[in-house]
Design a protein around this motif. Structure first.
Motif, PDB file in Angstrom:
ATOM      1  N   ASP A  29      -0.923   5.414 -19.835  1.00  0.00           N
ATOM      2  CA  ASP A  29      -1.846   6.544 -19.738  1.00  0.00           C
ATOM      3  C   ASP A  29      -3.302   6.097 -19.746  1.00  0.00           C
ATOM      4  N   TYR A  30      -3.552   4.876 -20.199  1.00  0.00           N
ATOM      5  CA  TYR A  30      -4.926   4.375 -20.239  1.00  0.00           C
ATOM      6  C   TYR A  30      -5.375   3.819 -18.887  1.00  0.00           C
ATOM      7  N   TYR A  31      -4.462   3.837 -17.941  1.00  0.00           N
ATOM      8  CA  TYR A  31      -4.738   3.229 -16.654  1.00  0.00           C
ATOM      9  C   TYR A  31      -5.046   4.275 -15.581  1.00  0.00           C
ATOM     10  N   ALA A  32      -5.574   3.781 -14.490  1.00  0.00           N
ATOM     11  CA  ALA A  32      -5.795   4.571 -13.288  1.00  0.00           C
ATOM     12  C   ALA A  32      -5.170   3.846 -12.111  1.00  0.00           C
ATOM     13  N   ILE A  33      -4.859   4.591 -11.088  1.00  0.00           N
ATOM     14  CA  ILE A  33      -4.422   4.020  -9.813  1.00  0.00           C
ATOM     15  C   ILE A  33      -5.407   4.484  -8.757  1.00  0.00           C
ATOM     16  N   GLY A  34      -5.733   3.607  -7.841  1.00  0.00           N
ATOM     17  CA  GLY A  34      -6.709   3.999  -6.841  1.00  0.00           C
ATOM     18  C   GLY A  34      -6.716   3.083  -5.650  1.00  0.00           C
ATOM     19  N   TRP A  35      -7.812   3.160  -4.915  1.00  0.00           N
ATOM     20  CA  TRP A  35      -7.894   2.490  -3.621  1.00  0.00           C
ATOM     21  C   TRP A  35      -9.186   1.696  -3.469  1.00  0.00           C
ATOM     22  N   PHE A  36      -9.020   0.523  -2.862  1.00  0.00           N
ATOM     23  CA  PHE A  36     -10.127  -0.270  -2.351  1.00  0.00           C
ATOM     24  C   PHE A  36      -9.935  -0.393  -0.843  1.00  0.00           C
ATOM     25  N   ARG A  37     -10.961  -0.828  -0.169  1.00  0.00           N
ATOM     26  CA  ARG A  37     -10.842  -1.131   1.250  1.00  0.00           C
ATOM     27  C   ARG A  37     -11.681  -2.358   1.590  1.00  0.00           C
ATOM     28  N   GLN A  38     -11.260  -3.034   2.648  1.00  0.00           N
ATOM     29  CA  GLN A  38     -11.988  -4.212   3.098  1.00  0.00           C
ATOM     30  C   GLN A  38     -12.041  -4.207   4.615  1.00  0.00           C
ATOM     31  N   ALA A  39     -13.257  -4.105   5.123  1.00  0.00           N
ATOM     32  CA  ALA A  39     -13.481  -4.150   6.559  1.00  0.00           C
ATOM     33  C   ALA A  39     -13.682  -5.598   6.984  1.00  0.00           C
ATOM     34  N   PRO A  40     -13.450  -5.919   8.250  1.00  0.00           N
ATOM     35  CA  PRO A  40     -13.633  -7.294   8.726  1.00  0.00           C
ATOM     36  C   PRO A  40     -15.035  -7.808   8.432  1.00  0.00           C
ATOM     37  N   GLY A  41     -15.114  -8.974   7.812  1.00  0.00           N
ATOM     38  CA  GLY A  41     -16.387  -9.593   7.524  1.00  0.00           C
ATOM     39  C   GLY A  41     -17.149  -9.006   6.362  1.00  0.00           C
ATOM     40  N   THR A  90     -13.005   2.218   9.090  1.00  0.00           N
ATOM     41  CA  THR A  90     -12.016   1.246   9.538  1.00  0.00           C
ATOM     42  C   THR A  90     -11.951   0.078   8.566  1.00  0.00           C
ATOM     43  N   ALA A  91     -10.753  -0.183   8.047  1.00  0.00           N
ATOM     44  CA  ALA A  91     -10.576  -1.235   7.043  1.00  0.00           C
ATOM     45  C   ALA A  91      -9.103  -1.338   6.689  1.00  0.00           C
ATOM     46  N   VAL A  92      -8.769  -2.401   5.980  1.00  0.00           N
ATOM     47  CA  VAL A  92      -7.474  -2.465   5.320  1.00  0.00           C
ATOM     48  C   VAL A  92      -7.641  -1.820   3.950  1.00  0.00           C
ATOM     49  N   TYR A  93      -6.806  -0.871   3.649  1.00  0.00           N
ATOM     50  CA  TYR A  93      -6.866  -0.136   2.394  1.00  0.00           C
ATOM     51  C   TYR A  93      -5.790  -0.662   1.442  1.00  0.00           C
ATOM     52  N   TYR A  94      -6.211  -0.945   0.219  1.00  0.00           N
ATOM     53  CA  TYR A  94      -5.316  -1.484  -0.801  1.00  0.00           C
ATOM     54  C   TYR A  94      -5.268  -0.533  -1.989  1.00  0.00           C
ATOM     55  N   CYS A  95      -4.083  -0.316  -2.538  1.00  0.00           N
ATOM     56  CA  CYS A  95      -4.034   0.387  -3.809  1.00  0.00           C
ATOM     57  C   CYS A  95      -3.970  -0.635  -4.943  1.00  0.00           C
ATOM     58  N   ALA A  96      -4.448  -0.213  -6.089  1.00  0.00           N
ATOM     59  CA  ALA A  96      -4.570  -1.103  -7.229  1.00  0.00           C
ATOM     60  C   ALA A  96      -4.485  -0.294  -8.510  1.00  0.00           C
ATOM     61  N   PRO A 108     -13.814  -5.149  -7.945  1.00  0.00           N
ATOM     62  CA  PRO A 108     -12.613  -5.676  -7.284  1.00  0.00           C
ATOM     63  C   PRO A 108     -11.977  -6.851  -8.008  1.00  0.00           C
ATOM     64  N   ASP A 109     -12.750  -7.584  -8.809  1.00  0.00           N
ATOM     65  CA  ASP A 109     -12.197  -8.740  -9.506  1.00  0.00           C
ATOM     66  C   ASP A 109     -11.502  -8.380 -10.813  1.00  0.00           C
ATOM     67  N   ALA A 110     -11.490  -7.119 -11.175  1.00  0.00           N
ATOM     68  CA  ALA A 110     -10.962  -6.730 -12.485  1.00  0.00           C
ATOM     69  C   ALA A 110      -9.696  -5.884 -12.405  1.00  0.00           C
ATOM     70  N   MET A 111      -9.098  -5.785 -11.234  1.00  0.00           N
ATOM     71  CA  MET A 111      -7.858  -5.021 -11.118  1.00  0.00           C
ATOM     72  C   MET A 111      -6.682  -5.837 -11.654  1.00  0.00           C
ATOM     73  N   ASP A 112      -5.736  -5.147 -12.297  1.00  0.00           N
ATOM     74  CA  ASP A 112      -4.584  -5.832 -12.867  1.00  0.00           C
ATOM     75  C   ASP A 112      -3.515  -6.127 -11.818  1.00  0.00           C
ATOM     76  N   TYR A 113      -3.276  -5.171 -10.948  1.00  0.00           N
ATOM     77  CA  TYR A 113      -2.247  -5.325  -9.923  1.00  0.00           C
ATOM     78  C   TYR A 113      -2.756  -4.743  -8.602  1.00  0.00           C
ATOM     79  N   TRP A 114      -2.289  -5.367  -7.529  1.00  0.00           N
ATOM     80  CA  TRP A 114      -2.621  -4.917  -6.184  1.00  0.00           C
ATOM     81  C   TRP A 114      -1.357  -4.670  -5.390  1.00  0.00           C
TER      82      TRP A 114
END
Length: 124
Positions: A29-41, A90-96, A108-114
């Motif tokens: 319950d202390y966690y969140a789930i969400g999204w990051f994205r990374q576009a080329p370059g 436009t990007a690759v979308y990742y959940c974390a 982005p460097d502090a996510m536990d799981y991707w």
């Protein structure tokens, strides 16, 4: 914890897509789930997250008013409804997942799981 993202594809500017992220394994319950994205370059950037405990949501300024994050606890699934899509989306979308007090700042460097990414292409 395992995260499985899906729902990416090709859409025209102004169109919509809905991404899904299915979570399996222990989720706190202390966690969140969400999204990051990374576009080329470009560097990976936070998009949105939702608290596991009370459903509080956070959004990057670039997507406020266009994207909506939601969850279905019965299906252990988080959704990202993306409307009025732009070529810059436009990007690759990742959940974390990470503790909500961390995730809300989108480091982005502090996510536990991707999860694996899903490609969103906005083009005419």
């Amino acid at each position: 914890v395992q995260l499985q993202a899906s729902g990416g594809g090709l859409v025209q500017p102004g169109g919509s897509l809905r991404l899904s992220c299915v979570a399996s394994g222990y989720t706190s319950d202390y966690y969140a789930i969400g999204w990051f994205r990374q576009a080329p370059g470009k560097e990976r950037e936070g998009v949105s997250c939702i608290s596991n405990s009370d459903g509080t949501t956070y959004y990057a300024d670039s997507v406020k008013g266009r994207f909506t994050i939601s969850r279905d606890n019965a299906k252990n699934t988080v959704y990202l409804q993306m409307n009025n899509l732009k070529p810059d989306d436009t990007a690759v979308y990742y959940c974390a997942t990470a503790p909500i007090e961390t995730f809300r700042w989108f480091p982005p460097d502090a996510m536990d799981y991707w999860g694996e990414g899903t490609l969103v292409t906005v083009s005419s």
